[in-house]
Scaffold this motif. Structure first.
Motif, PDB file in Angstrom:
ATOM      1  N   THR A   1       0.781  -1.220   0.002  1.00 36.62           N
ATOM      2  CA  THR A   1       0.066   0.064   0.077  1.00 36.62           C
ATOM      3  C   THR A   1       0.787   1.279  -0.154  1.00 36.62           C
ATOM      4  OG1 THR A   1      -1.712  -0.973   1.234  1.00 36.62           O
ATOM      5  CG2 THR A   1      -1.750   1.300   1.208  1.00 36.62           C
ATOM      6  N   PHE A   2       1.718   1.343   0.924  1.00 37.17           N
ATOM      7  CA  PHE A   2       2.562   2.374   0.878  1.00 37.17           C
ATOM      8  C   PHE A   2       3.511   2.635  -0.307  1.00 37.17           C
ATOM      9  CE2 PHE A   2       2.587   2.348   5.901  1.00 37.17           C
ATOM     10  CZ  PHE A   2       1.591   3.077   5.862  1.00 37.17           C
ATOM     11  N   SER A   3       3.815   1.507  -0.922  1.00 36.96           N
ATOM     12  CA  SER A   3       4.879   1.829  -2.100  1.00 36.96           C
ATOM     13  C   SER A   3       4.288   2.425  -3.216  1.00 36.96           C
ATOM     14  CB  SER A   3       5.368   0.212  -2.424  1.00 36.96           C
ATOM     15  OG  SER A   3       4.306  -0.613  -2.909  1.00 36.96           O
ATOM     16  N   LYS A   4       2.734   2.412  -3.214  1.00 39.14           N
ATOM     17  CA  LYS A   4       2.073   3.025  -4.307  1.00 39.14           C
ATOM     18  C   LYS A   4       2.054   4.364  -4.350  1.00 39.14           C
ATOM     19  CE  LYS A   4      -0.748  -1.224  -5.140  1.00 39.14           C
ATOM     20  NZ  LYS A   4      -2.090  -1.754  -5.181  1.00 39.14           N
ATOM     21  N   SER A   5       2.196   5.072  -3.296  1.00 35.36           N
ATOM     22  CA  SER A   5       2.449   6.403  -2.868  1.00 35.36           C
ATOM     23  C   SER A   5       3.588   6.931  -3.129  1.00 35.36           C
ATOM     24  CB  SER A   5       1.659   6.688  -1.768  1.00 35.36           C
ATOM     25  OG  SER A   5       1.630   8.249  -1.590  1.00 35.36           O
ATOM     26  N   GLN A   6       3.837   8.088  -3.790  1.00 35.93           N
ATOM     27  CA  GLN A   6       5.362   8.550  -3.850  1.00 35.93           C
ATOM     28  C   GLN A   6       5.869   9.283  -2.409  1.00 35.93           C
ATOM     29  OE1 GLN A   6       6.990   8.420  -6.730  1.00 35.93           O
ATOM     30  NE2 GLN A   6       8.855   9.082  -5.594  1.00 35.93           N
ATOM     31  N   THR A   7       4.750   9.579  -1.524  1.00 35.00           N
ATOM     32  CA  THR A   7       4.944  10.470  -0.543  1.00 35.00           C
ATOM     33  C   THR A   7       5.320   9.305   0.831  1.00 35.00           C
ATOM     34  OG1 THR A   7       2.762  10.498   0.151  1.00 35.00           O
ATOM     35  CG2 THR A   7       3.703  12.349  -1.068  1.00 35.00           C
ATOM     36  N   SER A   8       4.671   8.035   0.569  1.00 35.76           N
ATOM     37  CA  SER A   8       5.427   7.042   1.577  1.00 35.76           C
ATOM     38  C   SER A   8       6.142   5.909   1.196  1.00 35.76           C
ATOM     39  CB  SER A   8       3.765   6.443   2.008  1.00 35.76           C
ATOM     40  OG  SER A   8       3.226   6.109   0.898  1.00 35.76           O
ATOM     41  N   LYS A   9       6.775   6.122   0.177  1.00 37.40           N
ATOM     42  CA  LYS A   9       7.789   5.009  -0.254  1.00 37.40           C
ATOM     43  C   LYS A   9       8.847   4.830   0.924  1.00 37.40           C
ATOM     44  CE  LYS A   9       7.253   4.521  -5.261  1.00 37.40           C
ATOM     45  NZ  LYS A   9       7.994   4.566  -6.521  1.00 37.40           N
ATOM     46  N   ASP A  10       9.290   5.837   1.439  1.00 38.79           N
ATOM     47  CA  ASP A  10      10.338   5.689   2.255  1.00 38.79           C
ATOM     48  C   ASP A  10       9.704   4.913   3.681  1.00 38.79           C
ATOM     49  OD1 ASP A  10       8.424   7.594   3.197  1.00 38.79           O
ATOM     50  OD2 ASP A  10       9.831   8.918   4.351  1.00 38.79           O
ATOM     51  N   LEU A  11       8.524   4.974   3.896  1.00 41.53           N
ATOM     52  CA  LEU A  11       7.528   4.210   4.978  1.00 41.53           C
ATOM     53  C   LEU A  11       7.803   2.716   4.558  1.00 41.53           C
ATOM     54  CD1 LEU A  11       4.503   5.859   6.433  1.00 41.53           C
ATOM     55  CD2 LEU A  11       6.678   5.216   7.642  1.00 41.53           C
ATOM     56  N   ALA A  12       7.365   2.439   3.333  1.00 41.98           N
ATOM     57  CA  ALA A  12       7.399   0.988   2.522  1.00 41.98           C
ATOM     58  C   ALA A  12       8.671   0.343   2.810  1.00 41.98           C
ATOM     59  CB  ALA A  12       6.808   1.136   1.365  1.00 41.98           C
ATOM     60  N   ALA A  13       9.755   1.292   2.414  1.00 43.78           N
ATOM     61  CA  ALA A  13      11.165   0.814   2.300  1.00 43.78           C
ATOM     62  C   ALA A  13      11.587   0.623   4.008  1.00 43.78           C
ATOM     63  CB  ALA A  13      12.138   1.886   2.089  1.00 43.78           C
ATOM     64  N   LEU A  14      10.986   1.210   5.050  1.00 45.20           N
ATOM     65  CA  LEU A  14      11.401   1.133   6.305  1.00 45.20           C
ATOM     66  C   LEU A  14      10.751  -0.131   6.893  1.00 45.20           C
ATOM     67  CD1 LEU A  14      12.989   2.145   8.867  1.00 45.20           C
ATOM     68  CD2 LEU A  14      11.129   3.695   9.318  1.00 45.20           C
ATOM     69  N   LEU A  15       9.365  -0.488   6.413  1.00 42.31           N
ATOM     70  CA  LEU A  15       8.913  -1.603   6.874  1.00 42.31           C
ATOM     71  C   LEU A  15       9.501  -2.727   6.529  1.00 42.31           C
ATOM     72  CD1 LEU A  15       5.126  -0.623   6.651  1.00 42.31           C
ATOM     73  CD2 LEU A  15       6.380  -1.479   8.638  1.00 42.31           C
ATOM     74  N   ALA A  16       9.948  -2.626   5.129  1.00 40.65           N
ATOM     75  CA  ALA A  16      10.547  -3.926   4.431  1.00 40.65           C
ATOM     76  C   ALA A  16      11.985  -4.118   5.300  1.00 40.65           C
ATOM     77  CB  ALA A  16      10.802  -3.435   3.018  1.00 40.65           C
ATOM     78  N   LEU A  17      12.430  -2.780   5.637  1.00 39.20           N
ATOM     79  CA  LEU A  17      13.814  -3.152   6.233  1.00 39.20           C
ATOM     80  C   LEU A  17      13.516  -3.739   7.834  1.00 39.20           C
ATOM     81  CD1 LEU A  17      16.581  -2.407   6.481  1.00 39.20           C
ATOM     82  CD2 LEU A  17      16.204  -0.113   7.415  1.00 39.20           C
ATOM     83  N   VAL A  18      12.595  -3.389   8.442  1.00 37.21           N
ATOM     84  CA  VAL A  18      12.456  -3.893   9.874  1.00 37.21           C
ATOM     85  C   VAL A  18      12.031  -5.402   9.571  1.00 37.21           C
ATOM     86  CG1 VAL A  18      10.316  -4.170  11.491  1.00 37.21           C
ATOM     87  CG2 VAL A  18      11.239  -1.871  10.638  1.00 37.21           C
ATOM     88  N   LEU A  19      11.234  -5.869   8.286  1.00 36.67           N
ATOM     89  CA  LEU A  19      11.096  -7.215   8.296  1.00 36.67           C
ATOM     90  C   LEU A  19      12.280  -7.917   8.023  1.00 36.67           C
ATOM     91  CD1 LEU A  19       8.395  -8.975   7.801  1.00 36.67           C
ATOM     92  CD2 LEU A  19       8.703  -8.530   5.468  1.00 36.67           C
ATOM     93  N   GLY A  20      13.318  -7.259   7.115  1.00 35.04           N
ATOM     94  CA  GLY A  20      14.436  -7.880   6.935  1.00 35.04           C
ATOM     95  C   GLY A  20      15.346  -8.083   8.067  1.00 35.04           C
ATOM     96  N   LEU A  21      15.585  -6.924   9.061  1.00 35.80           N
ATOM     97  CA  LEU A  21      16.415  -7.374  10.198  1.00 35.80           C
ATOM     98  C   LEU A  21      15.631  -8.423  11.173  1.00 35.80           C
ATOM     99  CD1 LEU A  21      16.842  -3.540  11.210  1.00 35.80           C
ATOM    100  CD2 LEU A  21      18.344  -5.163   9.968  1.00 35.80           C
ATOM    101  N   ALA A  22      14.499  -8.427  11.032  1.00 34.75           N
ATOM    102  CA  ALA A  22      13.904  -9.501  11.969  1.00 34.75           C
ATOM    103  C   ALA A  22      14.094 -10.991  11.454  1.00 34.75           C
ATOM    104  CB  ALA A  22      12.346  -9.638  11.832  1.00 34.75           C
ATOM    105  N   THR A  23      14.140 -10.995  10.027  1.00 35.43           N
ATOM    106  CA  THR A  23      14.694 -12.116   9.462  1.00 35.43           C
ATOM    107  C   THR A  23      15.957 -12.468   9.762  1.00 35.43           C
ATOM    108  OG1 THR A  23      13.119 -11.838   7.537  1.00 35.43           O
ATOM    109  CG2 THR A  23      14.750 -13.359   6.896  1.00 35.43           C
ATOM    110  N   ILE A  24      16.915 -11.610   9.538  1.00 37.04           N
ATOM    111  CA  ILE A  24      18.464 -11.894   9.888  1.00 37.04           C
ATOM    112  C   ILE A  24      18.723 -12.369  11.294  1.00 37.04           C
ATOM    113  CG2 ILE A  24      20.578 -10.920  10.223  1.00 37.04           C
ATOM    114  CD1 ILE A  24      19.913  -9.102   7.730  1.00 37.04           C
TER     115      ILE A  24
END
Length: 566
Positions: free
Chosen positions: A239-262
């Motif tokens: 949802t966030f990735s579809k909006s130009q103003t909230s792409k950084d939120l999408a990236a941060l959520l993905a980063l949180v997911l990645g850190l949890a995985t690691i």
């Protein structure tokens, strides 16, 4: 030319440079770019994205919901998965072969197909809901949504690893230890709890971590069944990735997911190093299925087995049945003799609009699976031939980067890195092209493919290569005519498995695909929306049946046929 690798020709050097470029351009650069976009977007360090995330109620709720789902699945999937393995491999159950066929349906379909199948069976207009509504007229027909619906679907969809890996582990349990415990007066369930399950602890623990990670990054089930009240991380990233103003939120959520995985994978590795649950018997005997002597317990176990069988087989049976019915039957979930027709299947082969998603997915799957196998073959060849080299070790660890990253983070990294011209890819824009979709498929399947292909190479007899060299054969000729034919069967099996997994992929595809070229995964997801037309729903059933048939054939040739030959 001489170097640390020994003797290497210019062709081999060029291939090594290309693989190094691939790693830097598509495995390292996009992920580093995500950090830059989040924390250094305007050239200076900033925590604005973190503040936006913490102040976003939707984002924080999605994080909470993802962890709730992941923890819940750790319990439910293990309970059901262990039960399935015991019912088919440990206890002497009447009709165990029939039960196994039902339980193995999880290997035939996955992801968005599973979620859409359960929604078709249990949704507002599903056959199961119709039956329940007739029995209980006051019931809410929209009952199958939210947390419990997602948990229900994912619990039964995520047991395929238990069927494959835990089933294989329990078959290796030493029967002599079971007999020894019985000789000392232990009962059947005591033996199971104190003798058998402890031996399975490493496998169960590994499956638990994988289940947690699956729940944490779940996309299809929460998106289709979660509703507005149960949104998780992955759908929120979309949802966030579809909006130009909230792409950084999408990236941060993905980063949180990645850190949890690691972190979780690190914990899993550490626990596996400490664990030692192996049987101490030097001469192992094959496990014999155990009879349940207590009549009441025997009846209860049989009832549990057949109830689980019905749960697993219902969505598959309904999809298959209704794929041969007309539009009215599909929309109302009712069947009469006049309802049956071959029109839906005829449309697949006569209508270009119906056939196009299938062709697009087949072409993408073929390109992605062939690409990742070619990459793995060459990389495994390097690792096998130069296994004592530090560069070869660096190559192996670099190619395992996708193993520790969720597909959502990989997708976000690719989109954000290549939505503008980049010198590293020839100043071209890849976002929105076919190439970025294929690259995404190749990247996420590298770890599995590398693991299997590398194992084939390291099982080769080194004397074969030495003999070919002594006869004057060049390295490429030796690889093509001596080594490749030996590893080809297992390589083709991996290629087939990757092809099937890519065909209906949604979690990665939804971030990368071009709207004009929709894949099967995207089309199937769209057909679950309320505004979807009846033709789209009918074709989804046909797509699902075709996918399951293809998966079944692939599984037979990869697993079933091999076991018979042994």
């Amino acid at each position: 030319m001489k170097n640390k690798f020994g003797s290497i020709n210019y062709g081999q050097l060029l291939l090594f440079v290309l693989i190094a470029w691939f790693i830097i351009a598509f495995l390292i650069f996009p992920n580093l770019n995500v950090y830059q976009e989040i924390f250094f977007k305007n050239g200076s360090f900033s925590l604005d994205a973190v503040e936006k995330l913490l102040s976003s109620k939707r984002a924080m709720n999605s994080l909470t919901n993802s962890f709730i789902l992941a923890v819940s699945l750790m319990i439910t999937v293990n309970v059901v998965g262990i039960a399935l393995v015991l019912l088919t491999e440990y206890f002497d159950i009447k009709g165990a072969k029939i039960l196994k066929l039902g339980f193995f349906t999880t290997l035939l379909y996955h992801g968005v197909v599973v979620a859409s199948s359960y929604k078709f069976a249990y949704g507002e207009n599903g056959l199961v809901t119709n039956v329940l509504a007739n029995l209980f007229p006051s019931m809410d027909r929209g009952w199958f949504h939210g947390y419990w619906a997602v948990l229900f679907v994912m619990t039964f969809a995520c047991t395929s690893n238990h069927i494959l890996f835990l089933g294989n582990a329990i078959r290796k349990v030493d029967y002599q230890t079971v007999e020894a415990a019985r000789g000392m007066g232990a009962g059947a369930f005591y033996i199971l709890w104190r003798v058998v399950l402890p031996v399975l602890k490493p496998t169960i623990f590994a499956l638990t971590i994988l289940t947690f990670l699956t729940g944490l990054g779940a996309m299809s089930a929460p998106l289709i069944l979660g509703g507005p009240e149960f949104q998780t991380i992955a759908p929120m990233i979309l949802t966030f990735s579809k909006s130009q103003t909230s792409k950084d939120l999408a990236a941060l959520l993905a980063l949180v997911l990645g850190l949890a995985t690691i972190i979780l994978l690190t914990i899993m590795i550490q626990f596996e190093k400490r664990g030692n649950y192996m049987s101490v018997s030097k001469v192992k005997s094959a496990l014999v299925k155990q009879k349940i002597n207590n009549k009441f317990a025997n009846v209860v176990v049989h009832i549990i087995g057949y109830v689980l069988f019905l749960i697993y087989i219902t969505p598959v049976a309904l999809i298959l049945l209704f794929s041969f019915t007309d539009a009215k039957s599909i929309s109302t979930s009712t069947i009469t003799w006049d309802s049956f027709t071959l029109e839906n299947y005829a449309r697949l082969f006569t209508s270009m609009s119906a056939l196009k998603p299938y062709l697009v997915s087949v072409l993408y799957a073929a390109a992605g699976s062939i690409g990742v196998v070619a990459l793995a073959l060459y990389a495994s060849r390097i690792l096998h031939k130069y296994k004592n080299s530090k560069l070869a070790l660096a190559l192996e660890y670099s190619l395992l980067i996708p193993w520790i990253l969720p597909s959502t983070l990989i997708a976000i990294g690719l989109v954000m890195a290549f939505n503008i011209p980049r010198l590293i890819v020839g100043n071209t824009v890849l976002t929105g092209t076919h190439w970025i979709v294929i690259l995404g498929y190749v990247i996420i399947h590298i770890p599995f493919t590398m693991r299997m292909v590398k194992a084939s190479f390291f099982s080769l007899d080194n004397n074969l290569e030495d003999a070919a060299r002594n006869m004057g054969a060049r390295p490429f000729y030796t690889f093509r005519r001596v080594l490749l034919p030996i590893v080809l069967p297992s390589t083709l099996a991996v290629l087939a498995l990757n092809f099937i997994k890519i065909l209906d992929d949604y979690d990665l595809t939804v971030f990368l695909y071009h709207p004009v070229y929709q894949t099967l995964g995207v089309v199937i997801k769209n057909s679950t929306d309320a505004e979807a037309g009846i033709i789209a729903r009918a074709m989804t059933l046909v797509y699902s049946v075709v996918l399951m048939v293809m998966s079944g054939i692939t599984m037979y040739f990869v697993y079933g046929r091999g076991s018979k030959e042994k």
